[in-house]
Design a protein around this motif. Structure first.
Motif, PDB file in Angstrom:
ATOM      1  N   LEU A 191       0.837  -1.197   0.000  1.00  0.00           N
ATOM      2  CA  LEU A 191       0.000   0.000   0.000  1.00  0.00           C
ATOM      3  C   LEU A 191       0.877   1.254   0.000  1.00  0.00           C
ATOM      4  CD1 LEU A 191      -2.590  -1.209   2.657  1.00  0.00           C
ATOM      5  CD2 LEU A 191      -2.839  -1.225   0.166  1.00  0.00           C
ATOM      6  N   LEU A 192       0.239   2.390  -0.184  1.00  0.00           N
ATOM      7  CA  LEU A 192       0.961   3.660  -0.167  1.00  0.00           C
ATOM      8  C   LEU A 192       1.418   4.003   1.254  1.00  0.00           C
ATOM      9  CD1 LEU A 192      -1.313   5.850  -2.461  1.00  0.00           C
ATOM     10  CD2 LEU A 192       0.908   4.843  -3.039  1.00  0.00           C
ATOM     11  N   GLU A 193       2.521   4.714   1.323  1.00  0.00           N
ATOM     12  CA  GLU A 193       3.066   5.163   2.611  1.00  0.00           C
ATOM     13  C   GLU A 193       2.014   5.917   3.425  1.00  0.00           C
ATOM     14  OE1 GLU A 193       6.012   8.777   3.601  1.00  0.00           O
ATOM     15  OE2 GLU A 193       6.919   7.198   2.382  1.00  0.00           O
ATOM     16  N   SER A 194       1.244   6.765   2.770  1.00  0.00           N
ATOM     17  CA  SER A 194       0.238   7.567   3.471  1.00  0.00           C
ATOM     18  C   SER A 194      -0.823   6.709   4.144  1.00  0.00           C
ATOM     19  CB  SER A 194      -0.409   8.568   2.512  1.00  0.00           C
ATOM     20  OG  SER A 194      -1.020   7.890   1.431  1.00  0.00           O
ATOM     21  N   GLU A 196       9.235   8.154  10.980  1.00  0.00           N
ATOM     22  CA  GLU A 196       9.322   8.373   9.536  1.00  0.00           C
ATOM     23  C   GLU A 196       8.807   7.097   8.877  1.00  0.00           C
ATOM     24  OE1 GLU A 196      10.118  10.421   6.032  1.00  0.00           O
ATOM     25  OE2 GLU A 196      10.044  11.171   8.080  1.00  0.00           O
ATOM     26  N   CYS A 197       7.669   7.186   8.202  1.00  0.00           N
ATOM     27  CA  CYS A 197       7.054   6.026   7.565  1.00  0.00           C
ATOM     28  C   CYS A 197       7.551   5.879   6.131  1.00  0.00           C
ATOM     29  CB  CYS A 197       5.535   6.165   7.547  1.00  0.00           C
ATOM     30  SG  CYS A 197       4.792   6.157   9.187  1.00  0.00           S
ATOM     31  N   LYS A 198       7.855   4.652   5.765  1.00  0.00           N
ATOM     32  CA  LYS A 198       8.264   4.316   4.400  1.00  0.00           C
ATOM     33  C   LYS A 198       7.456   3.106   3.950  1.00  0.00           C
ATOM     34  CE  LYS A 198      11.538   7.399   4.264  1.00  0.00           C
ATOM     35  NZ  LYS A 198      11.300   8.626   3.532  1.00  0.00           N
ATOM     36  N   ALA A 199       7.348   2.935   2.638  1.00  0.00           N
ATOM     37  CA  ALA A 199       6.673   1.767   2.064  1.00  0.00           C
ATOM     38  C   ALA A 199       7.427   1.371   0.796  1.00  0.00           C
ATOM     39  CB  ALA A 199       5.210   2.082   1.772  1.00  0.00           C
ATOM     40  N   VAL A 200       8.692   1.011   0.983  1.00  0.00           N
ATOM     41  CA  VAL A 200       9.554   0.667  -0.153  1.00  0.00           C
ATOM     42  C   VAL A 200      10.001  -0.782  -0.032  1.00  0.00           C
ATOM     43  CG1 VAL A 200      10.350   3.044  -0.502  1.00  0.00           C
ATOM     44  CG2 VAL A 200      11.615   1.552   1.044  1.00  0.00           C
ATOM     45  N   ASN A 201      10.366  -1.382  -1.168  1.00  0.00           N
ATOM     46  CA  ASN A 201      10.770  -2.786  -1.111  1.00  0.00           C
ATOM     47  C   ASN A 201      12.235  -2.953  -0.738  1.00  0.00           C
ATOM     48  OD1 ASN A 201      11.674  -1.842  -3.522  1.00  0.00           O
ATOM     49  ND2 ASN A 201      10.777  -3.449  -4.776  1.00  0.00           N
ATOM     50  N   GLN A 202      13.009  -1.862  -0.715  1.00  0.00           N
ATOM     51  CA  GLN A 202      14.401  -1.959  -0.278  1.00  0.00           C
ATOM     52  C   GLN A 202      14.750  -0.744   0.581  1.00  0.00           C
ATOM     53  OE1 GLN A 202      17.244  -2.786  -3.312  1.00  0.00           O
ATOM     54  NE2 GLN A 202      18.956  -2.805  -1.900  1.00  0.00           N
ATOM     55  N   TYR A 203      15.182  -1.014   1.808  1.00  0.00           N
ATOM     56  CA  TYR A 203      15.560   0.036   2.745  1.00  0.00           C
ATOM     57  C   TYR A 203      16.837   0.715   2.265  1.00  0.00           C
ATOM     58  CZ  TYR A 203      16.972   2.308   7.064  1.00  0.00           C
ATOM     59  OH  TYR A 203      17.358   3.239   7.995  1.00  0.00           O
ATOM     60  N   ASN A 204      16.880   2.029   2.423  1.00  0.00           N
ATOM     61  CA  ASN A 204      18.064   2.802   2.075  1.00  0.00           C
ATOM     62  C   ASN A 204      18.592   3.465   3.348  1.00  0.00           C
ATOM     63  OD1 ASN A 204      19.886   4.815   1.173  1.00  0.00           O
ATOM     64  ND2 ASN A 204      18.822   4.947  -0.784  1.00  0.00           N
ATOM     65  N   ARG A 256      15.493  13.257  20.850  1.00  0.00           N
ATOM     66  CA  ARG A 256      16.510  12.232  21.052  1.00  0.00           C
ATOM     67  C   ARG A 256      16.247  10.890  20.371  1.00  0.00           C
ATOM     68  NH1 ARG A 256      17.884  11.922  27.211  1.00  0.00           N
ATOM     69  NH2 ARG A 256      15.818  11.016  27.253  1.00  0.00           N
ATOM     70  N   LEU A 257      14.998  10.618  19.979  1.00  0.00           N
ATOM     71  CA  LEU A 257      14.702   9.293  19.434  1.00  0.00           C
ATOM     72  C   LEU A 257      13.739   9.369  18.258  1.00  0.00           C
ATOM     73  CD1 LEU A 257      14.965   6.188  19.648  1.00  0.00           C
ATOM     74  CD2 LEU A 257      13.031   6.244  21.232  1.00  0.00           C
ATOM     75  N   GLY A 258      14.034   8.562  17.254  1.00  0.00           N
ATOM     76  CA  GLY A 258      13.142   8.437  16.109  1.00  0.00           C
ATOM     77  C   GLY A 258      13.169   7.014  15.587  1.00  0.00           C
ATOM     78  N   LEU A 259      12.118   6.651  14.861  1.00  0.00           N
ATOM     79  CA  LEU A 259      12.029   5.333  14.242  1.00  0.00           C
ATOM     80  C   LEU A 259      11.702   5.497  12.766  1.00  0.00           C
ATOM     81  CD1 LEU A 259       9.805   3.481  16.880  1.00  0.00           C
ATOM     82  CD2 LEU A 259      12.265   3.228  16.583  1.00  0.00           C
ATOM     83  N   VAL A 260      12.469   4.829  11.919  1.00  0.00           N
ATOM     84  CA  VAL A 260      12.098   4.689  10.520  1.00  0.00           C
ATOM     85  C   VAL A 260      11.378   3.353  10.447  1.00  0.00           C
ATOM     86  CG1 VAL A 260      12.874   4.455   8.139  1.00  0.00           C
ATOM     87  CG2 VAL A 260      14.135   5.949   9.709  1.00  0.00           C
ATOM     88  N   ILE A 261      10.145   3.377   9.965  1.00  0.00           N
ATOM     89  CA  ILE A 261       9.388   2.131   9.842  1.00  0.00           C
ATOM     90  C   ILE A 261       9.058   1.924   8.373  1.00  0.00           C
ATOM     91  CG2 ILE A 261       7.324   0.850  10.500  1.00  0.00           C
ATOM     92  CD1 ILE A 261       7.248   2.536  13.072  1.00  0.00           C
TER      93      ILE A 261
END
Length: 126
Positions: free
Chosen positions: A26-29, A78-86, A103-108
């Motif tokens: 699905l789309l990131e949004s 930070e939300c992503k919806a890609v097939n390969q993490y960069n 101090r803290l963040g998550l890329v999902i």
């Protein structure tokens, strides 16, 4: 609630969202909206696409930073919806943390088959 406790809630909510929506594709949004909803159901304060001014020297720039999710005012998601993490995603999030003095963040990355494999923790002096 401290950053680490908030991040546990975020990870649990992300897994639930991924499971409920049937996985990647699905789309990131869509994932962003669903994650925001899931987090509010757990009692978290969530700001979606939260505008934040950017200062460069003594000037506030006209274009604000837009944070996907700001949870309890302490953790950026930070939300992503890609097939390969960069790895640049984590570098970008670190910049956001520094600009916001957080101090803290998550890329999902919801594009992973198992979302737990797409969660990357980024710290700024934590």
């Amino acid at each position: 609630m401290a950053e680490n406790e908030i991040s546990k809630r975020i990870v649990s909510a992300a897994i639930e969202v991924h499971r409920s929506l049937g996985g990647p594709g699905l789309l990131e949004s869509v994932y962003e909206e669903a994650l925001a909803y899931e987090l509010t159901q757990t009692g978290c304060d969530v700001r979606r696409q939260a505008p934040s001014p950017i200062r460069c020297k003594d000037v506030t720039l006209a274009t604000p930073l837009k944070i996907d999710l700001l949870v309890d005012g302490l953790v950026i998601v930070e939300c992503k919806a890609v097939n390969q993490y960069n790895p640049i995603f984590a570098t970008q999030l670190l910049t956001y943390l520094r600009l916001k003095n957080l101090r803290l963040g998550l890329v999902i990355n919801f594009g992973e088959r198992l979302v737990k494999d797409g969660i990357h923790r980024v710290v700024n002096n934590l």
